[in-house]
Design an enzyme around this catalytic site. Structure first.
Site, PDB file in Angstrom:
ATOM      1  N   HIS A   1       0.805  -1.228   0.000  1.00  0.00           N
ATOM      2  CA  HIS A   1       0.000   0.000   0.000  1.00  0.00           C
ATOM      3  C   HIS A   1       0.831   1.268   0.000  1.00  0.00           C
ATOM      4  O   HIS A   1       0.300   2.366   0.119  1.00  0.00           O
ATOM      5  CB  HIS A   1      -0.944   0.038   1.212  1.00  0.00           C
TER       6      HIS A   1
ATOM      7  N   ASP B   1      36.891 -30.590  14.026  1.00  0.00           N
ATOM      8  CA  ASP B   1      37.127 -31.881  13.389  1.00  0.00           C
ATOM      9  C   ASP B   1      38.337 -31.833  12.452  1.00  0.00           C
ATOM     10  O   ASP B   1      38.210 -31.728  11.243  1.00  0.00           O
ATOM     11  CB  ASP B   1      35.876 -32.340  12.630  1.00  0.00           C
TER      12      ASP B   1
ATOM     13  N   HIS C   1      39.111 -35.521  10.241  1.00  0.00           N
ATOM     14  CA  HIS C   1      38.607 -35.960   8.933  1.00  0.00           C
ATOM     15  C   HIS C   1      39.476 -35.493   7.768  1.00  0.00           C
ATOM     16  O   HIS C   1      39.314 -35.977   6.654  1.00  0.00           O
ATOM     17  CB  HIS C   1      37.164 -35.462   8.724  1.00  0.00           C
TER      18      HIS C   1
ATOM     19  N   HIS D   1      39.170 -35.594   2.772  1.00  0.00           N
ATOM     20  CA  HIS D   1      39.722 -34.721   1.729  1.00  0.00           C
ATOM     21  C   HIS D   1      40.960 -35.315   1.068  1.00  0.00           C
ATOM     22  O   HIS D   1      41.772 -34.570   0.495  1.00  0.00           O
ATOM     23  CB  HIS D   1      40.058 -33.348   2.318  1.00  0.00           C
TER      24      HIS D   1
ATOM     25  N   ASP E   1      32.904 -32.544   2.073  1.00  0.00           N
ATOM     26  CA  ASP E   1      32.259 -32.439   3.389  1.00  0.00           C
ATOM     27  C   ASP E   1      30.747 -32.589   3.283  1.00  0.00           C
ATOM     28  O   ASP E   1      30.119 -33.192   4.147  1.00  0.00           O
ATOM     29  CB  ASP E   1      32.550 -31.062   4.016  1.00  0.00           C
TER      30      ASP E   1
HETATM   31  S1  FES Z   1       1.826  -0.722   3.169  1.00  0.00           S
HETATM   32 FE1  FES Z   1       0.284  -2.163   3.593  1.00  0.00          FE
HETATM   33  S2  FES Z   1       1.366  -3.975   4.054  1.00  0.00           S
HETATM   34 FE2  FES Z   1       2.868  -2.495   3.708  1.00  0.00          FE
HETATM   35 FE   LIG Z   2      36.266 -30.756   5.690  1.00  0.00          FE
END
Ligand code: FES
Ligand SMILES: [Fe+2]
Length: 449
Positions: free
Chosen positions: A102, A203, A206, A211, A359
């Site tokens: 609005h 960790d 691992h 890797h 990962d």
């Molecule tokens: S102006 Fe109406 S919901 Fe934002």
């Molecule tokens: Fe890793």
């Protein structure tokens, strides 16, 4: 106590249910995510008045904007009229925000500035001054890293970071500061948020296995870790956990390994700038400046310093997260160096990065197997290094070996405390009491000698 069936702090055991169950996730939203400081963005991404980014605090969107006076503010991203999403963009620069529904318009400072034909539409029953945007309860930055907290009773960000701030200063407080190199890459991972959080908190185990192929392609000093052929040498690094669950591991001297083929001069950069860290802080933190860090700032923010990847694991359900990946560099670095650091980060830890893919599979399966009703009645083991924790008079927090799970245990100790406490007053235990439960095995070993 809520956590009793889920977390065994003294023995380093966690229920698999914490990676899956809807009820636990909803409890976490109230006790962990509502209460803790969550990472939003970095000041370098909102340098000028009017710059903004829209960050996520789990499901809440927050507009983080640089004000005309240079301060940073955070407002929930909804219009106070009928609740529409206010800003549909990820980032930009604006004098204010106007709603798409609005046309209510809000200033950069969150105040409601204009309402279409207000006099005719509302006549006298409307107080415009009361309908500004809702502010996030707390927003602060530490060395340029901006965090917010929904709980107005939470301790300050500095207090929340606690012992971890002492370590972070080694690289976040360099002259000129840190710069985030552009917007984050965003991707979805079918993992519970704690799976990557615990992976990054401690960790190191691992690395050589998960890797192996990526490390063998990179070669160099990390090539020796490939395939776990031999245990890593003693003293290659250390791991730290702290009171509020933050923790990190540091692999000495090997910080820029994963980017050294694209940014070979980075080694020299580290050497050249280490003396000034020593002068400003101390020799110990100067050493971490050229190390490779893995770290989680509890609950869901992680980074790899040295590789320079910064991560946010934002939950979108009990078994799914949105992953944000930023690259960062020292602001004073040459532009070309920053550019190559940026591509190196995304080549390794971006959504399609070699290491991220390695990962990702494990983290998703650690989560998804718990779909099984019997499977999720099982437990997980984080006992590595139990009884080996050290309370080092020179280092804040508790210290363990680089390849250990002391940081996992520290993270889940604080997690359990949050699940059980009704307010920050219940959980903010004073002094070093928090260390006692983590060190029970150490004490028992000492008593039995
Ligand atoms: S102006 Fe109406 S919901 Fe934002
Ligand atoms: Fe890793």
């Amino acid at each position: 106590m809520y956590s009793e069936e889920l977390i065994d702090v003294e023995n380093g055991i966690q229920s698999k249910k914490i990676f899956w169950e809807e009820g636990i996730y909803h409890h976490e939203l109230e006790t962990v995510f509502y209460r803790c400081w969550l990472f939003l963005t970095h000041e370098s991404l909102v340098p000028e008045a009017g710059d903004f980014i829209v960050a996520k605090m789990v499901d809440d969107e927050v507009i983080v904007s640089r004000q005309k006076d240079g301060s940073i503010q955070g407002f929930y991203n909804y219009c106070t009229h009928r609740g529409n999403q206010l800003c549909p963009y990820e980032a930009g620069n604006a004098r204010g925000f106007q709603c798409n529904y609005h046309g209510w318009a809000f200033g950069l400072d969150g105040s409601l500035q204009s309402v279409p034909f207000k006099e005719q539409a509302y006549r006298k029953h409307f107080d415009q001054s009361k309908w500004g945007l809702k502010k996030v309860a707390k927003i602060e930055s530490y060395n340029g890293f901006i965090f917010a907290c929904a709980d107005g009773d939470a301790p300050s960000l500095r207090e929340y970071l606690g012992e971890m701030a002492w370590y972070l200063d080694a690289w976040t407080n360099v002259p000129g500061g840190i710069e985030f190199l552009g917007p984050p890459a965003r991707s979805i991972m079918r993992a519970n948020w704690k799976a990557p959080a615990e992976n990054f908190v401690g960790d190191a185990y691992h690395l050589g296995w998960t890797h192996a192929s990526a490390l063998s392609v990179i070669g160099g000093p990390v090539g020796g870790l490939v395939g776990n052929d031999e245990p890593p040498p003693e003293g290659i690094g250390l791991q730290v956990t702290t009171k509020h669950g933050h923790g990190f591991g540091c692999l000495w001297d090997l910080g820029p390994t994963l980017m050294s083929d694209t940014v070979p001069e980075i080694w020299q950069w580290k050497q050249d700038h280490t003396p000034e860290i020593e002068e400003r802080l101390d020799a110990w933190r100067a050493r971490t400046y050229s190390g490779q860090w893995n770290c989680t700032l509890f609950p869901n923010c992680s980074f790899l310093y040295g590789t320079n990847a910064f991560k946010l694991w934002n939950p979108i359900g009990p078994n799914e997260i949105e992953v944000f990946t930023w690259a960062f560099a020292e602001k004073r670095m040459p532009e070309d160096m920053k550019k190559r650091i940026h591509s190196s980060v995304h080549r390794t830890f971006g959504p399609a990065g070699t290491f991220e893919s390695d990962d990702g599979d494990n983290l998703e399966y650690c989560t998804q197997v718990n779909r099984g009703q019997v499977t999720r009645t099982g437990v997980m083991n984080a006992q590595m290094g139990l009884g080996e924790e050290r309370d080092d008079p020179n280092l804040p927090g508790l210290v363990g070996d680089y390849i250990s799970e002391i940081s996992h245990r520290g993270m889940y100790r604080f997690y359990a405390e949050l699940l059980d406490g009704a307010t920050w007053d219940d959980i903010n235990i004073s002094g070093d009491l928090w260390k006692e439960s983590l060190m029970k095995a150490t004490r028992q070993d000492q008593e039995s000698v």
